[in-house]
Write a protein that holds these residues in place. Structure first.
Motif, mmCIF file in Angstrom:
data_model
loop_
_atom_site.group_PDB
_atom_site.id
_atom_site.type_symbol
_atom_site.label_atom_id
_atom_site.label_comp_id
_atom_site.label_asym_id
_atom_site.label_seq_id
_atom_site.Cartn_x
_atom_site.Cartn_y
_atom_site.Cartn_z
ATOM 1 N N ASN A 150 -2.239 -4.741 -19.097
ATOM 2 C CA ASN A 150 -2.650 -4.484 -17.719
ATOM 3 C C ASN A 150 -2.678 -5.816 -16.982
ATOM 4 O O ASN A 150 -2.952 -6.846 -17.585
ATOM 5 N N LEU A 151 -2.357 -5.779 -15.741
ATOM 6 C CA LEU A 151 -2.380 -7.023 -14.979
ATOM 7 C C LEU A 151 -3.772 -7.636 -14.958
ATOM 8 O O LEU A 151 -3.930 -8.834 -14.806
ATOM 9 N N GLY A 152 -4.769 -6.801 -15.070
ATOM 10 C CA GLY A 152 -6.120 -7.333 -15.041
ATOM 11 C C GLY A 152 -6.509 -7.848 -13.674
ATOM 12 O O GLY A 152 -7.110 -8.911 -13.549
ATOM 13 N N LEU A 153 -6.149 -7.108 -12.621
ATOM 14 C CA LEU A 153 -6.542 -7.522 -11.287
ATOM 15 C C LEU A 153 -8.058 -7.540 -11.208
ATOM 16 O O LEU A 153 -8.705 -6.508 -11.301
ATOM 17 N N ILE A 154 -8.629 -8.721 -11.075
ATOM 18 C CA ILE A 154 -10.077 -8.846 -11.253
ATOM 19 C C ILE A 154 -10.869 -8.278 -10.098
ATOM 20 O O ILE A 154 -11.933 -7.717 -10.283
ATOM 21 N N LYS A 155 -10.412 -8.467 -8.888
ATOM 22 C CA LYS A 155 -11.104 -7.876 -7.751
ATOM 23 C C LYS A 155 -10.251 -8.046 -6.504
ATOM 24 O O LYS A 155 -9.244 -8.750 -6.519
ATOM 25 N N ASN A 156 -10.672 -7.407 -5.438
ATOM 26 C CA ASN A 156 -9.946 -7.530 -4.185
ATOM 27 C C ASN A 156 -10.208 -8.910 -3.590
ATOM 28 O O ASN A 156 -11.345 -9.246 -3.267
ATOM 29 N N PRO A 157 -9.164 -9.748 -3.457
ATOM 30 C CA PRO A 157 -9.390 -11.097 -2.936
ATOM 31 C C PRO A 157 -9.717 -11.132 -1.451
ATOM 32 O O PRO A 157 -10.196 -12.144 -0.949
ATOM 33 N N MET A 158 -9.443 -10.047 -0.734
ATOM 34 C CA MET A 158 -9.708 -10.014 0.709
ATOM 35 C C MET A 158 -10.642 -8.853 1.020
ATOM 36 O O MET A 158 -10.285 -7.696 0.848
ATOM 37 N N SER A 159 -11.835 -9.172 1.471
ATOM 38 C CA SER A 159 -12.793 -8.118 1.806
ATOM 39 C C SER A 159 -12.810 -7.836 3.305
ATOM 40 O O SER A 159 -13.313 -6.802 3.742
ATOM 41 N N ASP A 160 -12.266 -8.755 4.090
ATOM 42 C CA ASP A 160 -12.293 -8.610 5.545
ATOM 43 C C ASP A 160 -10.904 -8.248 6.054
ATOM 44 O O ASP A 160 -10.117 -9.108 6.459
ATOM 45 N N CYS A 161 -10.583 -6.953 6.009
ATOM 46 C CA CYS A 161 -9.292 -6.500 6.513
ATOM 47 C C CYS A 161 -9.329 -6.461 8.040
ATOM 48 O O CYS A 161 -10.386 -6.359 8.659
ATOM 49 N N TRP A 162 -8.161 -6.545 8.624
ATOM 50 C CA TRP A 162 -8.076 -6.502 10.076
ATOM 51 C C TRP A 162 -8.163 -5.059 10.564
ATOM 52 O O TRP A 162 -7.695 -4.144 9.883
ATOM 53 N N PRO A 163 -8.764 -4.839 11.726
ATOM 54 C CA PRO A 163 -8.937 -3.463 12.209
ATOM 55 C C PRO A 163 -7.594 -2.812 12.528
ATOM 56 O O PRO A 163 -6.707 -3.430 13.110
ATOM 57 N N GLY A 164 -7.466 -1.566 12.107
ATOM 58 C CA GLY A 164 -6.269 -0.810 12.430
ATOM 59 C C GLY A 164 -6.547 0.184 13.547
ATOM 60 O O GLY A 164 -7.638 0.230 14.116
ATOM 61 N N LYS A 165 -5.547 0.985 13.856
ATOM 62 C CA LYS A 165 -5.656 1.997 14.906
ATOM 63 C C LYS A 165 -5.637 3.378 14.251
ATOM 64 O O LYS A 165 -4.589 3.804 13.742
ATOM 65 N N ALA A 166 -6.771 4.053 14.291
ATOM 66 C CA ALA A 166 -6.881 5.342 13.618
ATOM 67 C C ALA A 166 -5.903 6.366 14.189
ATOM 68 O O ALA A 166 -5.393 7.222 13.452
ATOM 69 N N ASN A 167 -5.626 6.294 15.493
ATOM 70 C CA ASN A 167 -4.679 7.253 16.084
ATOM 71 C C ASN A 167 -3.274 7.050 15.522
ATOM 72 O O ASN A 167 -2.543 8.019 15.277
ATOM 73 N N GLN A 168 -2.897 5.776 15.282
ATOM 74 C CA GLN A 168 -1.602 5.513 14.666
ATOM 75 C C GLN A 168 -1.596 5.995 13.221
ATOM 76 O O GLN A 168 -0.603 6.544 12.738
ATOM 77 N N GLY A 169 -2.718 5.788 12.520
ATOM 78 C CA GLY A 169 -2.820 6.260 11.151
ATOM 79 C C GLY A 169 -2.693 7.767 11.048
ATOM 80 O O GLY A 169 -2.060 8.290 10.117
ATOM 81 N N SER A 170 -3.260 8.480 12.010
ATOM 82 C CA SER A 170 -3.160 9.947 12.014
ATOM 83 C C SER A 170 -1.716 10.402 12.190
ATOM 84 O O SER A 170 -1.290 11.401 11.589
ATOM 85 N N LYS A 171 -0.965 9.664 12.998
ATOM 86 C CA LYS A 171 0.459 9.994 13.179
ATOM 87 C C LYS A 171 1.222 9.817 11.867
ATOM 88 O O LYS A 171 2.085 10.629 11.518
ATOM 89 N N ILE A 172 0.884 8.734 11.143
ATOM 90 C CA ILE A 172 1.560 8.489 9.870
ATOM 91 C C ILE A 172 1.237 9.598 8.878
ATOM 92 O O ILE A 172 2.091 10.020 8.095
ATOM 93 N N LEU A 173 0.003 10.100 8.911
ATOM 94 C CA LEU A 173 -0.363 11.225 8.041
ATOM 95 C C LEU A 173 0.520 12.436 8.305
ATOM 96 O O LEU A 173 0.807 13.227 7.395
ATOM 97 N N ASP A 174 0.959 12.567 9.565
ATOM 98 C CA ASP A 174 1.839 13.684 9.934
ATOM 99 C C ASP A 174 3.313 13.366 9.679
ATOM 100 O O ASP A 174 4.190 14.175 9.996
ATOM 101 N N GLY A 175 3.597 12.137 9.163
ATOM 102 C CA GLY A 175 4.974 11.764 8.870
ATOM 103 C C GLY A 175 5.677 11.081 10.018
ATOM 104 O O GLY A 175 6.901 10.893 9.962
ATOM 105 N N ASP A 176 4.942 10.718 11.062
ATOM 106 C CA ASP A 176 5.553 10.079 12.231
ATOM 107 C C ASP A 176 5.244 8.580 12.218
ATOM 108 O O ASP A 176 4.075 8.173 12.241
ATOM 109 N N PHE A 177 6.298 7.765 12.185
ATOM 110 C CA PHE A 177 6.146 6.313 12.174
ATOM 111 C C PHE A 177 6.612 5.754 13.513
ATOM 112 O O PHE A 177 7.775 5.928 13.883
#
Length: 554
Positions: A44-71
């Protein structure tokens, strides 16, 4: 004449060739072939933990479109697709955007188990359909580094309640991509692309706790900082958007090192402190960036977040002699002027021929702009937007102030671009000169711009010297939100902002007209606008246009 032009293009492009680039093209298939042979990691790669805890904010409306298959990226939308990276009729920028997986921010913003499952499905589809294909765009080192950073940055979210089969495929792919970057990094030519490459390698090294490689990649980042960030905090490309991305990557690297209890180099911290005031330097009152050398406005709210996370409080300076820009501010009026020459080879890819151009805004309203840089699903604007005519400056005989190499950088450039700043009683003058317009030793452009202390009076003078009977044009591109109309005599244009503020443009020494224009400053959008055009011709080897933009009482 055409043959000379073609020969010139070939000559300048030949100067950019290097042994390293040749080896890169030859070795690329071999490196990818080696990476493909790794089917599953040892145990196993042994990924010890997530090196980045502060992700940048995304757009939930864009994410919802991707859920529907629209990019939807850069103004182009693909409906009902689970394999957007296989689209045929899209630009390289669009494909790279998809293959870099920046859109994981948007799906994470949705925050549901459905979004997690969708991410896992798309990653597995990418591994199946793309990882073993010959598509080179997705395997460009900087795109691979970006994808690694996004996968690792969102690993905790997307792996929650995932089955072991997905974990194995996911970690195997991370290992293959990391190995590929380790093999190819020494052959990557100079440029901003190295930053994303080393960022991916740093996050990968943190994830597997490889301190030896981590030290190496951090040292390489420090080296790139020394080469790419100038004394005043500007990026060597002279592109504000590139500078913003550089800052964002450094913040991510600092955050990952901090979360992993690793040392953060003084160079990284000092550079973050140095870049942040320069980002503020390039911001108009609406919060977006000025449009120089391939930059678009970006999103003001995101720039606020980036600057907030930088934790650097420095205010912008007024003059940046190393990067070559001047900032004039009085009351609510702001002028930004390009007073620098073209970037050096390897950092001039996509650079514009916009020397001595300027932008003007009042409060949150832009008035005079450059056309900007359209990074869209179709590349049709990529060359036009780089021309001198796409900037609020002078064009001589419909030529560019610097030679533009097609899909590349700058060829022949001005011999020098210089500026002198004077201030008194709150008034500011900039005397700027371009020597050797388009590489022609005897053709020069001198521009003088004045801003009154009350912010209500802007005056300019453009002088062309060199040859007799040369046609030259001063252009003042208007932001699409303002309205303009010719009034009174043929030398005056009334400009009205959305909030009702009036400004009068008046000129002497040339014929004034109002013509159609285009604005490319918003990502993925092309907006119609207008431009004020002042046409003139030299007499006795000299020509001069004077102009003024003054506030009109409502």
């Amino acid at each position: 004449m055409m043959s000379n032009y073609i020969l010139g293009q070939i000559k300048h492009k030949a100067l950019r060739l290097s042994v390293r680039q040749g080896l890169y093209q030859i070795a690329l298939p071999l490196f990818r072939s080696r990476a493909r042979k790794i089917k599953h990691p040892k145990s196993n790669l042994g990924l010890i933990k997530n090196p980045m805890s502060d992700c940048w904010p995304g757009k939930a409306n864009q994410g919802s479109k991707i859920l529907d298959g629209d990019f939807e990226f850069l103004g182009k939308i693909i409906h009902q697709s689970n394999r957007p990276w296989l689209v045929q009729d899209a630009s390289d920028s669009w494909i790279e955007n998809v293959a870099g997986f920046d859109w994981l921010d948007d799906l994470r913003a949705v925050g549901t188990d459905t979004a997690r499952i969708k991410i896992r499905e798309l990653i597995l589809l990418w591994i199946k359909t793309q990882e073993f294909e010959k598509q080179n765009l997705a395997w460009k080192p900087e795109i691979t580094g970006r994808r690694l950073a996004n996968w690792l940055g969102h690993r905790e979210f997307l792996s929650t309640r995932a089955d072991i089969d997905f974990i194995n495929e996911f970690e195997s792919s991370i290992l293959r991509q990391t190995l590929f970057l380790r093999q190819v990094e020494k052959l990557i030519g100079p440029g901003f692309n190295r930053i994303e490459t080393y960022k991916g390698l740093i996050l990968s090294s943190l994830s597997i706790s490889n301190k030896r490689l981590l030290k190496k990649w951090c040292k390489n980042i420090d080296r790139e900082i020394a080469q790419q960030i100038l004394v005043d905090g500007g990026h060597i490309s002279r592109n504000p958007a590139t500078l913003l991305m550089f800052l964002r990557h450094l913040i991510d690297i600092r955050s990952a090192l901090k979360n992993s209890n690793e040392d953060i180099s003084e160079i990284i911290q000092h550079t973050i402190d140095k870049i942040s005031p320069m980002i503020r330097f390039f911001r108009h009152g609406d919060g977006g960036l000025a449009l120089f050398n391939g930059s678009d406005e970006n999103e003001g709210w995101l720039i606020d977040i980036i600057l907030g996370r930088s934790e650097a409080r420095g205010n912008p300076i007024n003059s940046t002699p190393h990067i070559g820009f001047e900032r004039l501010e009085a009351n609510r009026t702001l002028l930004l002027i390009d007073t620098g020459n073209s970037p050096p080879i390897n950092f001039d890819i996509g650079s514009h021929a916009g020397a001595l151009s300027f932008e003007m805004s009042v409060g949150k309203e832009r008035i005079i702009t450059n056309c900007g840089a359209h990074i869209g699903a179709i590349d049709s604007w990529s060359e036009v937007q780089r021309t001198t005519a796409a900037h609020s400056t002078i064009t001589v005989e419909d030529l560019n102030s610097a030679e533009l190499l097609r899909k590349s950088g700058i060829g022949t450039r001005p011999h020098s671009v210089q500026a002198k700043r004077q201030e008194g009683d709150g008034n500011v003058w900039i005397d700027a000169s371009l020597t050797g317009y388009g590489g022609n030793k005897i053709v020069n452009h001198h521009r003088r711009i004045y801003l009154a202390a009350n912010g209500n009076d802007v005056r300019g003078e453009d002088k062309i010297t060199g040859k007799d009977s040369q046609k030259f044009i001063a252009r003042f591109h208007l932001h699409p939100t303002v309205r303009a109309s010719m009034v009174g005599h043929a030398d005056t244009v009334l400009i009205r902002t959305p909030r009702g503020l009036g400004w009068r443009f008046k000129s002497s020494g040339g014929a004034v007209s109002l013509q159609e224009g285009v604005y490319l400053g918003l990502s993925g959008q092309i907006k119609r606008t207008e431009q004020i055009v002042v046409s003139s011709v030299t007499k006795g080897e000299t020509g001069q246009i004077r102009w003024a933009i003054s506030r009109v009482d409502s």
